[in-house]
Write a protein that holds these residues in place. Structure first.
Motif, mmCIF file in Angstrom:
data_model
loop_
_atom_site.group_PDB
_atom_site.id
_atom_site.type_symbol
_atom_site.label_atom_id
_atom_site.label_comp_id
_atom_site.label_asym_id
_atom_site.label_seq_id
_atom_site.Cartn_x
_atom_site.Cartn_y
_atom_site.Cartn_z
ATOM 1 N N TYR A 68 0.812 -1.216 0.000
ATOM 2 C CA TYR A 68 0.000 0.000 0.000
ATOM 3 C C TYR A 68 0.848 1.271 0.000
ATOM 4 O O TYR A 68 0.293 2.371 0.006
ATOM 5 N N ILE A 103 -10.150 9.578 -0.007
ATOM 6 C CA ILE A 103 -10.214 8.212 0.534
ATOM 7 C C ILE A 103 -11.234 8.135 1.663
ATOM 8 O O ILE A 103 -11.982 7.152 1.785
ATOM 9 N N CYS A 111 -14.317 5.509 1.298
ATOM 10 C CA CYS A 111 -14.534 4.481 2.316
ATOM 11 C C CYS A 111 -15.909 4.628 2.951
ATOM 12 O O CYS A 111 -16.611 3.640 3.209
ATOM 13 N N SER A 145 -18.544 3.364 0.512
ATOM 14 C CA SER A 145 -18.540 1.906 0.425
ATOM 15 C C SER A 145 -19.359 1.274 1.538
ATOM 16 O O SER A 145 -20.057 0.280 1.329
ATOM 17 N N GLU A 187 -12.930 1.028 -5.692
ATOM 18 C CA GLU A 187 -11.766 0.459 -5.002
ATOM 19 C C GLU A 187 -10.484 0.753 -5.786
ATOM 20 O O GLU A 187 -9.442 1.058 -5.194
ATOM 21 N N THR A 244 -9.559 4.239 -5.195
ATOM 22 C CA THR A 244 -8.959 4.363 -3.861
ATOM 23 C C THR A 244 -7.477 4.007 -3.900
ATOM 24 O O THR A 244 -6.635 4.715 -3.321
ATOM 25 N N TRP A 304 -4.223 6.338 -3.120
ATOM 26 C CA TRP A 304 -3.183 5.998 -2.142
ATOM 27 C C TRP A 304 -1.787 6.259 -2.719
ATOM 28 O O TRP A 304 -0.877 6.698 -1.999
ATOM 29 N N ARG A 344 -5.740 6.003 6.549
ATOM 30 C CA ARG A 344 -5.702 4.636 7.082
ATOM 31 C C ARG A 344 -6.874 4.366 8.007
ATOM 32 O O ARG A 344 -7.520 3.312 7.934
ATOM 33 N N SER A 359 -9.691 5.679 7.942
ATOM 34 C CA SER A 359 -10.922 5.617 7.154
ATOM 35 C C SER A 359 -11.243 4.169 6.793
ATOM 36 O O SER A 359 -12.399 3.738 6.879
ATOM 37 N N HIS A 360 -10.228 3.418 6.390
ATOM 38 C CA HIS A 360 -10.432 1.998 6.075
ATOM 39 C C HIS A 360 -10.867 1.230 7.312
ATOM 40 O O HIS A 360 -11.749 0.372 7.258
ATOM 41 N N CYS A 361 -10.247 1.536 8.451
ATOM 42 C CA CYS A 361 -10.554 0.821 9.689
ATOM 43 C C CYS A 361 -11.982 1.088 10.152
ATOM 44 O O CYS A 361 -12.740 0.159 10.455
ATOM 45 N N LEU A 369 -14.600 -0.396 7.585
ATOM 46 C CA LEU A 369 -14.460 -1.788 7.148
ATOM 47 C C LEU A 369 -15.599 -2.628 7.718
ATOM 48 O O LEU A 369 -15.747 -2.746 8.925
#
Length: 452
Positions: free
Chosen positions: A191, A341, A345, A348, A383, A386, A390, A416, A418-420, A423
């Motif tokens: 990443y 991002i 996220c 999504s 995705e 995204t 990155w 980062r 944002s993904h957590c 998810l």
């Protein structure tokens, strides 16, 4: 596209006589009709406010975890410092040094040991390095830690080729612990790709593919007093916004002698304006283009607001100037990319619920409409966007960074987290038991080192 406020309903009046006599008094009363209810997403109570965090801690241990006054914190800090000093002195081998730095960073205490960590990484970077197929995990970890710290480093294609040679055994047998660590390290390193680093793109696809075979089945205006024209709930919100930014501006003025009020005021103004644009789209039944949506949605995500407040607070070692503040306030690419991002996220995770509520369309819905594609295909396209974003972040934060390193790291960490947070679901609007457990373990439960 026109958007007009609808006139409010007229006040109703009721009149009646006190008796049947012609001279009787006529009394009239007026009442306003019940105002239309505000649209609500029916979000669950926040799990991120102070009271919720305290309750999580109380429910977990029966008391709030605190570092006691007996010097425990200083002892632990000194112990970690000694281990880092020993590593920087060449006592440990390179793989052990990398694991130690990685552990300290993952525990969230690296800011206590920035000089020691910098010394270790500088030592590792200076030493001649030969690619070894026997320890791909360490190779990937070395690459990630050095690139995150701004060292010029490349990921050797030989590492991926060596890993491919044993991929068949990975796919046909159970992964042992070291195999899992190596793949995770490779996946994380991928990443940090710059544009044109196809080897890292291949590494990400390769490691992700192995995990999905083996892990999924196992469930792995700016006034102090708010206007009376605002609704009551908005007046309270405005006061919090004003006071919070005022405290930040006051703190910066004391430390730097620099007035940041215009920067912070503009940040709030821009976000409020982006909300208004989305409201116009919704009430006017207007479907923006994907470009229009993402440009506005990156601001309405609140990410620029957060980063523009963080910038003066994180720039303690450099003198703040109107030029540096203006650069952040002009939405540089690093801020735009981290904000994009955050928006992607969020979309999504919330696309299905927002579609059901009849909210303004998300990036996924707009892409489906513009390309006549299915939801799965549009999700894949977002995705891919995204991942491309990155790469822009990595280049701006690690390759040719134009900002103080603490702020660049803040931009990376916002992307980062944002993904957590998003998810598997909306970690803000509808936090489930897993998200609450993550909050408790990350912020409330002490880390206890267990000696063998």
């Amino acid at each position: 596209m026109a958007w007009q406020l609808q006139p409010t309903a007229a006040t109703t009046s009721t009149c009646f006589r006190t008796s049947s006599s012609p001279a009787a008094t006529v009394r009239c009363s007026s009442s306003s009709p019940t105002p239309p209810a505000r649209r609500s997403a029916n979000y669950a109570p926040s799990s991120w406010d102070y009271d919720s965090l305290i309750m999580l801690s109380l429910n977990n241990r029966g008391h709030v975890n605190q570092v006691g006054p007996d010097g425990n914190f200083d002892k632990l800090k000194a112990g970690v410092g000694e281990r880092l000093a020993a590593a920087s002195g060449g006592v440990a081998d390179q793989a052990a040094m990398l694991r130690l730095v990685d552990t300290v960073q993952r525990l969230g205490v690296a800011y206590h040991f920035e000089e020691e960590i910098a010394t270790i990484l500088s030592s590792i970077h200076r030493k001649p390095h030969r690619c070894s197929g026997d320890d791909v995990g360490s190779e990937a970890l070395r690459f990630r830690l050095l690139r995150e710290s701004g060292f010029p480093v490349a990921f050797h294609k030989e590492s991926l080729e060596n890993l491919r040679h044993v991929s068949k055994s990975y796919q046909t047998s159970t992964l042992v612990n070291d195999d899992v660590k190596a793949l995770l390290s490779l996946y994380e390193a991928s990443y940090l790709a710059f544009g044109g680093e196809e080897t890292l793109d291949e590494a990400r696809a390769f490691s992700a593919n192995l995990f999905s075979k083996l892990f999924v089945p196992n469930k792995l205006g700016w006034e102090e007093s708010p206007s009376e024209r605002l609704p009551e709930y908005m007046q309270a919100l405005y006061s919090v916004m004003y006071n919070t930014s005022g405290e930040v501006a006051e703190s910066i003025m004391k430390q730097h002698g620099c007035d940041t009020r215009s920067l912070l005021r503009k940040a709030w103004h821009d976000m409020a304006k982006s909300f208004l644009v989305e409201a116009k789209w919704h009430h006017g039944n207007h479907r923006p283009t994907l470009h229009e949506y993402l440009k506005n949605g990156s601001v309405s995500s609140s990410a620029p607001l957060l980063l523009q407040h963080a910038f003066p607070l994180l720039s303690m070692e450099e003198k703040l100037t109107s030029k540096s503040l203006g650069k952040v306030g002009s939405y540089p690419r690093l801020v735009q990319s981290a904000s994009l991002i955050f928006r992607l996220c969020n979309d999504s995770a919330t696309h299905s619920d927002e579609l059901e509520r009849g909210d303004a369309p998300s990036s996924i819905a707009i892409h489906m409409s513009e390309n006549r594609s299915r939801e799965k295909e549009s999700r894949k396209a977002m995705e891919d966007l995204t991942m491309d974003t990155w790469k822009s972040i990595n280049e701006d934060a690690f390759k040719h960074c134009k900002f103080p390193r603490p702020f660049a790291k803040a931009c990376v960490n916002l992307a980062r987290i944002s993904h957590c947070v998003y998810l598997g679901g909306d970690g803000f609007g509808a936090p489930d038991g897993q998200k609450k457990r993550q909050i408790r373990e990350l912020f409330l439960e002490p880390f206890m080192s267990v000696k063998p």
